[in-house]
Write a protein that holds these residues in place. Structure first.
Motif, mmCIF file in Angstrom:
data_model
loop_
_atom_site.group_PDB
_atom_site.id
_atom_site.type_symbol
_atom_site.label_atom_id
_atom_site.label_comp_id
_atom_site.label_asym_id
_atom_site.label_seq_id
_atom_site.Cartn_x
_atom_site.Cartn_y
_atom_site.Cartn_z
ATOM 1 N N GLU A 12 -48.215 65.732 -67.284
ATOM 2 C CA GLU A 12 -49.411 66.362 -66.722
ATOM 3 C C GLU A 12 -50.390 65.303 -66.224
ATOM 4 N N ASN A 13 -50.534 64.226 -66.991
ATOM 5 C CA ASN A 13 -51.429 63.144 -66.581
ATOM 6 C C ASN A 13 -50.939 62.483 -65.291
ATOM 7 N N ALA A 14 -49.634 62.283 -65.193
ATOM 8 C CA ALA A 14 -49.060 61.679 -63.991
ATOM 9 C C ALA A 14 -49.281 62.588 -62.783
ATOM 10 N N GLU A 15 -49.091 63.888 -62.970
ATOM 11 C CA GLU A 15 -49.311 64.837 -61.877
ATOM 12 C C GLU A 15 -50.779 64.867 -61.473
ATOM 13 N N ALA A 16 -51.682 64.838 -62.444
ATOM 14 C CA ALA A 16 -53.114 64.840 -62.159
ATOM 15 C C ALA A 16 -53.504 63.563 -61.410
ATOM 16 N N SER A 17 -52.945 62.449 -61.825
ATOM 17 C CA SER A 17 -53.230 61.176 -61.169
ATOM 18 C C SER A 17 -52.726 61.190 -59.727
ATOM 19 N N GLU A 18 -51.521 61.716 -59.527
ATOM 20 C CA GLU A 18 -50.956 61.804 -58.184
ATOM 21 C C GLU A 18 -51.803 62.725 -57.305
ATOM 22 N N LEU A 19 -52.260 63.827 -57.871
ATOM 23 C CA LEU A 19 -53.110 64.758 -57.127
ATOM 24 C C LEU A 19 -54.435 64.097 -56.752
ATOM 25 N N GLN A 20 -55.016 63.331 -57.665
ATOM 26 C CA GLN A 20 -56.258 62.620 -57.367
ATOM 27 C C GLN A 20 -56.055 61.610 -56.238
ATOM 28 N N MET A 21 -54.927 60.917 -56.240
ATOM 29 C CA MET A 21 -54.624 59.967 -55.180
ATOM 30 C C MET A 21 -54.481 60.682 -53.833
ATOM 31 N N MET A 22 -53.805 61.818 -53.823
ATOM 32 C CA MET A 22 -53.624 62.576 -52.590
ATOM 33 C C MET A 22 -54.977 63.059 -52.059
ATOM 34 N N ILE A 23 -55.843 63.511 -52.954
ATOM 35 C CA ILE A 23 -57.177 63.961 -52.554
ATOM 36 C C ILE A 23 -57.973 62.793 -51.987
ATOM 37 N N ALA A 24 -57.899 61.632 -52.636
ATOM 38 C CA ALA A 24 -58.617 60.445 -52.156
ATOM 39 C C ALA A 24 -58.141 60.050 -50.762
ATOM 40 N N VAL A 25 -56.843 60.098 -50.524
ATOM 41 C CA VAL A 25 -56.289 59.758 -49.210
ATOM 42 C C VAL A 25 -56.798 60.748 -48.163
ATOM 43 N N GLU A 26 -56.787 62.023 -48.488
ATOM 44 C CA GLU A 26 -57.265 63.039 -47.543
ATOM 45 C C GLU A 26 -58.759 62.875 -47.268
ATOM 46 N N GLN A 27 -59.525 62.501 -48.290
ATOM 47 C CA GLN A 27 -60.954 62.263 -48.095
ATOM 48 C C GLN A 27 -61.179 61.066 -47.174
ATOM 49 N N GLN A 28 -60.369 60.023 -47.343
ATOM 50 C CA GLN A 28 -60.479 58.853 -46.475
ATOM 51 C C GLN A 28 -60.125 59.211 -45.034
ATOM 52 N N LYS A 29 -59.099 60.031 -44.859
ATOM 53 C CA LYS A 29 -58.732 60.469 -43.507
ATOM 54 C C LYS A 29 -59.878 61.255 -42.870
ATOM 55 N N ALA A 30 -60.464 62.169 -43.636
ATOM 56 C CA ALA A 30 -61.573 62.976 -43.119
ATOM 57 C C ALA A 30 -62.773 62.096 -42.777
ATOM 58 N N GLN A 31 -63.048 61.103 -43.615
ATOM 59 C CA GLN A 31 -64.163 60.195 -43.358
ATOM 60 C C GLN A 31 -63.892 59.382 -42.088
ATOM 61 N N PHE A 32 -62.682 58.918 -41.914
ATOM 62 C CA PHE A 32 -62.312 58.172 -40.713
ATOM 63 C C PHE A 32 -62.486 59.033 -39.464
ATOM 64 N N GLU A 33 -61.999 60.267 -39.525
ATOM 65 C CA GLU A 33 -62.126 61.172 -38.384
ATOM 66 C C GLU A 33 -63.595 61.454 -38.066
ATOM 67 N N ALA A 34 -64.425 61.590 -39.088
ATOM 68 C CA ALA A 34 -65.857 61.811 -38.875
ATOM 69 C C ALA A 34 -66.490 60.592 -38.204
ATOM 70 N N GLN A 35 -66.092 59.394 -38.625
ATOM 71 C CA GLN A 35 -66.606 58.169 -38.010
ATOM 72 C C GLN A 35 -66.203 58.100 -36.533
ATOM 73 N N VAL A 36 -64.954 58.403 -36.237
ATOM 74 C CA VAL A 36 -64.475 58.382 -34.851
ATOM 75 C C VAL A 36 -65.282 59.380 -34.024
ATOM 76 N N HIS A 37 -65.497 60.557 -34.567
ATOM 77 C CA HIS A 37 -66.276 61.576 -33.863
ATOM 78 C C HIS A 37 -67.702 61.086 -33.611
ATOM 79 N N THR A 38 -68.303 60.469 -34.611
ATOM 80 C CA THR A 38 -69.676 59.978 -34.476
ATOM 81 C C THR A 38 -69.774 58.910 -33.398
ATOM 82 N N PHE A 39 -68.912 57.880 -33.460
ATOM 83 C CA PHE A 39 -69.063 56.844 -32.444
ATOM 84 C C PHE A 39 -68.606 57.297 -31.069
#
Length: 91
Positions: A12-39
């Protein structure tokens, strides 16, 4: 077969950790896309006088310089913030 509580918990801990990593990656992608849109918005407004079917050299140079300045500024601010956090300077 007995159910091993510790292996289930570790799984369960491994799955939770993997899910947190996936969420972090998706957040980084969204932040990058927002930056591209802004500039894109900022540089378009700054450099585009009259939209036409192709860019003239002045507009092309302006857009490239604008994006480079925007990226450099963002990196400088991000590095400064990271440095402050690492030194514990955020109060």
């Amino acid at each position: 077969m007995a159910f091993d509580q510790s292996s289930a918990s570790a799984s369960e801990n491994a799955e939770a950790s993997e899910l947190q990593m996936m969420i972090a990656v998706e957040q980084q992608k969204a932040q990058f896309e927002a930056q591209v849109h802004t500039f894109t918005d900022v540089c378009w407004d700054k450099c585009m006088d009259k939209p036409s079917s192709k860019l003239n050299s002045r507009t092309d140079t302006c857009l490239a310089s604008c994006v480079e300045r925007f990226i450099d500024t963002t990196l400088t601010i991000t590095n400064r913030f990271t440095h402050m956090v690492q030194k514990g300077g955020m109060h």
